[in-house]
Design a protein around this motif. Structure first.
Motif, PDB file in Angstrom:
ATOM      1  N   TRP A  53      -3.489  15.750   0.336  1.00  0.00           N
ATOM      2  CA  TRP A  53      -2.582  14.770   0.937  1.00  0.00           C
ATOM      3  C   TRP A  53      -2.185  15.174   2.354  1.00  0.00           C
ATOM      4  CZ3 TRP A  53      -2.600  10.700  -2.062  1.00  0.00           C
ATOM      5  CH2 TRP A  53      -2.680  10.841  -3.450  1.00  0.00           C
ATOM      6  N   GLN A  54      -2.030  16.463   2.561  1.00  0.00           N
ATOM      7  CA  GLN A  54      -1.503  16.953   3.835  1.00  0.00           C
ATOM      8  C   GLN A  54      -2.394  16.576   5.019  1.00  0.00           C
ATOM      9  OE1 GLN A  54      -0.648  21.133   3.786  1.00  0.00           O
ATOM     10  NE2 GLN A  54       0.144  21.176   5.872  1.00  0.00           N
ATOM     11  N   ASN A  55      -3.703  16.603   4.808  1.00  0.00           N
ATOM     12  CA  ASN A  55      -4.631  16.331   5.909  1.00  0.00           C
ATOM     13  C   ASN A  55      -5.239  14.933   5.844  1.00  0.00           C
ATOM     14  OD1 ASN A  55      -4.443  18.983   7.091  1.00  0.00           O
ATOM     15  ND2 ASN A  55      -5.657  19.734   5.365  1.00  0.00           N
ATOM     16  N   HIS A  56      -4.687  14.092   4.976  1.00  0.00           N
ATOM     17  CA  HIS A  56      -5.260  12.753   4.826  1.00  0.00           C
ATOM     18  C   HIS A  56      -4.682  11.793   5.867  1.00  0.00           C
ATOM     19  CE1 HIS A  56      -6.941   9.171   3.168  1.00  0.00           C
ATOM     20  NE2 HIS A  56      -5.762   8.662   2.846  1.00  0.00           N
ATOM     21  N   VAL A  57      -5.581  11.142   6.596  1.00  0.00           N
ATOM     22  CA  VAL A  57      -5.186  10.139   7.586  1.00  0.00           C
ATOM     23  C   VAL A  57      -5.832   8.812   7.191  1.00  0.00           C
ATOM     24  CG1 VAL A  57      -5.210   9.474  10.009  1.00  0.00           C
ATOM     25  CG2 VAL A  57      -5.068  11.898   9.385  1.00  0.00           C
ATOM     26  N   PRO A  58      -5.044   7.825   6.740  1.00  0.00           N
ATOM     27  CA  PRO A  58      -5.611   6.566   6.262  1.00  0.00           C
ATOM     28  C   PRO A  58      -6.444   5.821   7.297  1.00  0.00           C
ATOM     29  CG  PRO A  58      -3.314   6.770   5.635  1.00  0.00           C
ATOM     30  CD  PRO A  58      -3.598   7.876   6.596  1.00  0.00           C
ATOM     31  N   SER A  68       0.832  -1.204   0.000  1.00  0.00           N
ATOM     32  CA  SER A  68       0.000   0.000   0.000  1.00  0.00           C
ATOM     33  C   SER A  68       0.869   1.258   0.000  1.00  0.00           C
ATOM     34  CB  SER A  68      -0.930   0.007   1.214  1.00  0.00           C
ATOM     35  OG  SER A  68      -0.181  -0.021   2.426  1.00  0.00           O
ATOM     36  N   GLN A  69       2.019   1.206   0.685  1.00  0.00           N
ATOM     37  CA  GLN A  69       2.907   2.368   0.733  1.00  0.00           C
ATOM     38  C   GLN A  69       3.489   2.675  -0.644  1.00  0.00           C
ATOM     39  OE1 GLN A  69       5.818   1.557   3.775  1.00  0.00           O
ATOM     40  NE2 GLN A  69       4.447   2.178   5.444  1.00  0.00           N
ATOM     41  N   THR A  70       3.866   1.626  -1.367  1.00  0.00           N
ATOM     42  CA  THR A  70       4.404   1.824  -2.712  1.00  0.00           C
ATOM     43  C   THR A  70       3.333   2.372  -3.643  1.00  0.00           C
ATOM     44  OG1 THR A  70       5.954  -0.014  -2.405  1.00  0.00           O
ATOM     45  CG2 THR A  70       5.542   0.708  -4.664  1.00  0.00           C
ATOM     46  N   ALA A  71       2.131   1.821  -3.543  1.00  0.00           N
ATOM     47  CA  ALA A  71       1.032   2.289  -4.390  1.00  0.00           C
ATOM     48  C   ALA A  71       0.727   3.757  -4.112  1.00  0.00           C
ATOM     49  CB  ALA A  71      -0.212   1.435  -4.147  1.00  0.00           C
ATOM     50  N   ARG A  72       0.696   4.123  -2.841  1.00  0.00           N
ATOM     51  CA  ARG A  72       0.432   5.519  -2.482  1.00  0.00           C
ATOM     52  C   ARG A  72       1.517   6.437  -3.039  1.00  0.00           C
ATOM     53  NH1 ARG A  72      -1.542   8.829   2.328  1.00  0.00           N
ATOM     54  NH2 ARG A  72      -0.215  10.669   2.253  1.00  0.00           N
ATOM     55  N   ALA A  73       2.782   6.030  -2.898  1.00  0.00           N
ATOM     56  CA  ALA A  73       3.891   6.858  -3.375  1.00  0.00           C
ATOM     57  C   ALA A  73       3.802   7.076  -4.884  1.00  0.00           C
ATOM     58  CB  ALA A  73       5.222   6.207  -3.006  1.00  0.00           C
ATOM     59  N   VAL A  74       3.442   6.025  -5.620  1.00  0.00           N
ATOM     60  CA  VAL A  74       3.343   6.137  -7.080  1.00  0.00           C
ATOM     61  C   VAL A  74       2.189   7.059  -7.467  1.00  0.00           C
ATOM     62  CG1 VAL A  74       2.817   4.870  -9.198  1.00  0.00           C
ATOM     63  CG2 VAL A  74       4.409   3.902  -7.530  1.00  0.00           C
ATOM     64  N   MET A  86      -7.360   2.896   9.949  1.00  0.00           N
ATOM     65  CA  MET A  86      -7.037   1.491  10.176  1.00  0.00           C
ATOM     66  C   MET A  86      -6.632   0.784   8.884  1.00  0.00           C
ATOM     67  SD  MET A  86      -7.362   1.063  13.413  1.00  0.00           S
ATOM     68  CE  MET A  86      -7.407  -0.724  13.550  1.00  0.00           C
ATOM     69  N   ASP A  87      -7.149   1.247   7.749  1.00  0.00           N
ATOM     70  CA  ASP A  87      -6.878   0.589   6.471  1.00  0.00           C
ATOM     71  C   ASP A  87      -5.739   1.314   5.756  1.00  0.00           C
ATOM     72  OD1 ASP A  87      -6.852  -0.754   4.109  1.00  0.00           O
ATOM     73  OD2 ASP A  87      -8.900  -0.235   3.504  1.00  0.00           O
ATOM     74  N   SER A  88      -4.589   0.662   5.656  1.00  0.00           N
ATOM     75  CA  SER A  88      -3.434   1.289   5.007  1.00  0.00           C
ATOM     76  C   SER A  88      -3.652   1.476   3.506  1.00  0.00           C
ATOM     77  CB  SER A  88      -2.178   0.442   5.239  1.00  0.00           C
ATOM     78  OG  SER A  88      -2.321  -0.844   4.636  1.00  0.00           O
ATOM     79  N   TRP A  89      -4.655   0.786   2.957  1.00  0.00           N
ATOM     80  CA  TRP A  89      -4.961   0.922   1.531  1.00  0.00           C
ATOM     81  C   TRP A  89      -5.928   2.078   1.258  1.00  0.00           C
ATOM     82  CZ3 TRP A  89      -2.566  -1.599  -2.382  1.00  0.00           C
ATOM     83  CH2 TRP A  89      -1.781  -2.697  -2.040  1.00  0.00           C
ATOM     84  N   ASP A  90      -6.295   2.774   2.298  1.00  0.00           N
ATOM     85  CA  ASP A  90      -7.136   3.972   2.138  1.00  0.00           C
ATOM     86  C   ASP A  90      -6.228   5.117   1.698  1.00  0.00           C
ATOM     87  OD1 ASP A  90      -9.069   5.905   2.189  1.00  0.00           O
ATOM     88  OD2 ASP A  90      -9.122   6.077   4.377  1.00  0.00           O
ATOM     89  N   ILE A  91      -5.864   5.106   0.430  1.00  0.00           N
ATOM     90  CA  ILE A  91      -4.803   5.974  -0.089  1.00  0.00           C
ATOM     91  C   ILE A  91      -5.310   7.359  -0.481  1.00  0.00           C
ATOM     92  CG2 ILE A  91      -3.264   6.281  -2.074  1.00  0.00           C
ATOM     93  CD1 ILE A  91      -2.671   3.289  -1.916  1.00  0.00           C
ATOM     94  N   PHE A  92      -6.460   7.415  -1.114  1.00  0.00           N
ATOM     95  CA  PHE A  92      -6.931   8.685  -1.675  1.00  0.00           C
ATOM     96  C   PHE A  92      -7.543   9.583  -0.601  1.00  0.00           C
ATOM     97  CE2 PHE A  92      -6.634   6.084  -5.417  1.00  0.00           C
ATOM     98  CZ  PHE A  92      -6.285   6.967  -6.428  1.00  0.00           C
ATOM     99  N   PRO A  93      -7.113  10.852  -0.529  1.00  0.00           N
ATOM    100  CA  PRO A  93      -7.745  11.801   0.399  1.00  0.00           C
ATOM    101  C   PRO A  93      -9.232  11.960   0.092  1.00  0.00           C
ATOM    102  CG  PRO A  93      -5.676  12.678  -0.445  1.00  0.00           C
ATOM    103  CD  PRO A  93      -5.968  11.445  -1.242  1.00  0.00           C
ATOM    104  N   GLN A  94      -9.980  12.330   1.109  1.00  0.00           N
ATOM    105  CA  GLN A  94     -11.419  12.500   0.937  1.00  0.00           C
ATOM    106  C   GLN A  94     -11.755  13.647  -0.008  1.00  0.00           C
ATOM    107  OE1 GLN A  94     -14.046  10.627   2.130  1.00  0.00           O
ATOM    108  NE2 GLN A  94     -12.402   9.204   2.666  1.00  0.00           N
ATOM    109  N   GLU A  95     -10.964  14.707   0.038  1.00  0.00           N
ATOM    110  CA  GLU A  95     -11.291  15.921  -0.708  1.00  0.00           C
ATOM    111  C   GLU A  95     -10.146  16.344  -1.615  1.00  0.00           C
ATOM    112  OE1 GLU A  95     -14.216  17.247  -0.603  1.00  0.00           O
ATOM    113  OE2 GLU A  95     -15.023  16.145   1.116  1.00  0.00           O
TER     114      GLU A  95
END
Length: 226
Positions: free
Chosen positions: A203-208, A93-99, A210-219
């Protein structure tokens, strides 16, 4: 006695008709003035929106509202399918988020270069200290909007997305699925960057959570223009 009485009644009716006619004309003039005032306000708003790009034309395929809907569709419909595919193949999930974050940022960077090139064409550089005619700024903004529309209609198949972290590490069909999503992120990032004001995922205010695959920010949020 009957005839004078009829004359009085006729005179009263005539006065009432004249008064009603006057009221109708006054009401008509008032409506015409209100309509003219409304048209003047709309013309002023339109001129301002052309200058700044702030207009929210719902028929515009790349309006800010439409861009937010595209982002929600990407986040809520496309990403879950790709996420499940990556998880099934032991993806990170970390690699996917970084990409994904990298290509959103790359899109913003490339579009900033495009806007700088447009500014140079219109003579709107920091070195130019002379006053700029209003029409020049209007046409500059229209050029940016036309570029945005051109990119929207060109489709994401023209984007050359490189994924060295995935090529050779996963089955080709998995890489292709993820590349398609990242390409969509890049194209949407370009469209968001050409909005006025530019938009970015928060990205700055995004907190995933419990789910590390929750990559996309809400807004997606506007970038402060300097």
């Amino acid at each position: 006695m009957e005839e004078p009485k009829q004359d009085v009644i006729s005179a009263l009716r005539q006065k009432e008709e004249e008064l009603e006619s006057y009221r109708n004309r006054s009401a008509l003039r008032q409506k015409e003035e209100e309509l003219k005032s409304f048209k003047d306000r709309m013309a002023a708003d339109l001129t301002s929106s052309i200058e700044t790009g702030d207009t929210e034309n719902m028929s515009n395929t790349v309006s800010q509202t439409r861009l937010k809907k595209m982002y929600d569709k990407l986040k809520l419909q496309h990403w879950p399918k790709v996420k499940d595919c990556l998880k099934a193949n032991n993806g990170s999930s970390q690699t996917a988020r970084a990409v994904i974050q990298k290509w959103f940022q790359e899109a913003a960077k490339q579009m900033e270069k495009r806007k700088e090139q447009i500014n140079e064409v219109f003579g709107l550089t920091q070195d130019n200290k002379e006053p700029t005619h209003q029409k020049v700024r209007e046409y500059r903004q229209l050029t940016v909007q036309n570029l945005q529309l051109a990119l929207y209609h060109s489709g994401r198949e023209h984007n050359q997305i490189s994924l060295p972290q995935y090529d050779g590490q996963y089955p080709q069909d998995v890489v292709d699925i993820f590349r398609s999503l990242v390409s969509e992120c890049y194209q949407l990032g370009c469209l968001m960057a050409l909005n006025h004001p530019p938009l970015i995922p928060d990205w700055q205010n995004h907190v995933p959570g419990m789910d590390s695959w929750d990559i996309f920010p809400q807004e997606i949020t506007p970038v402060e223009l300097i």
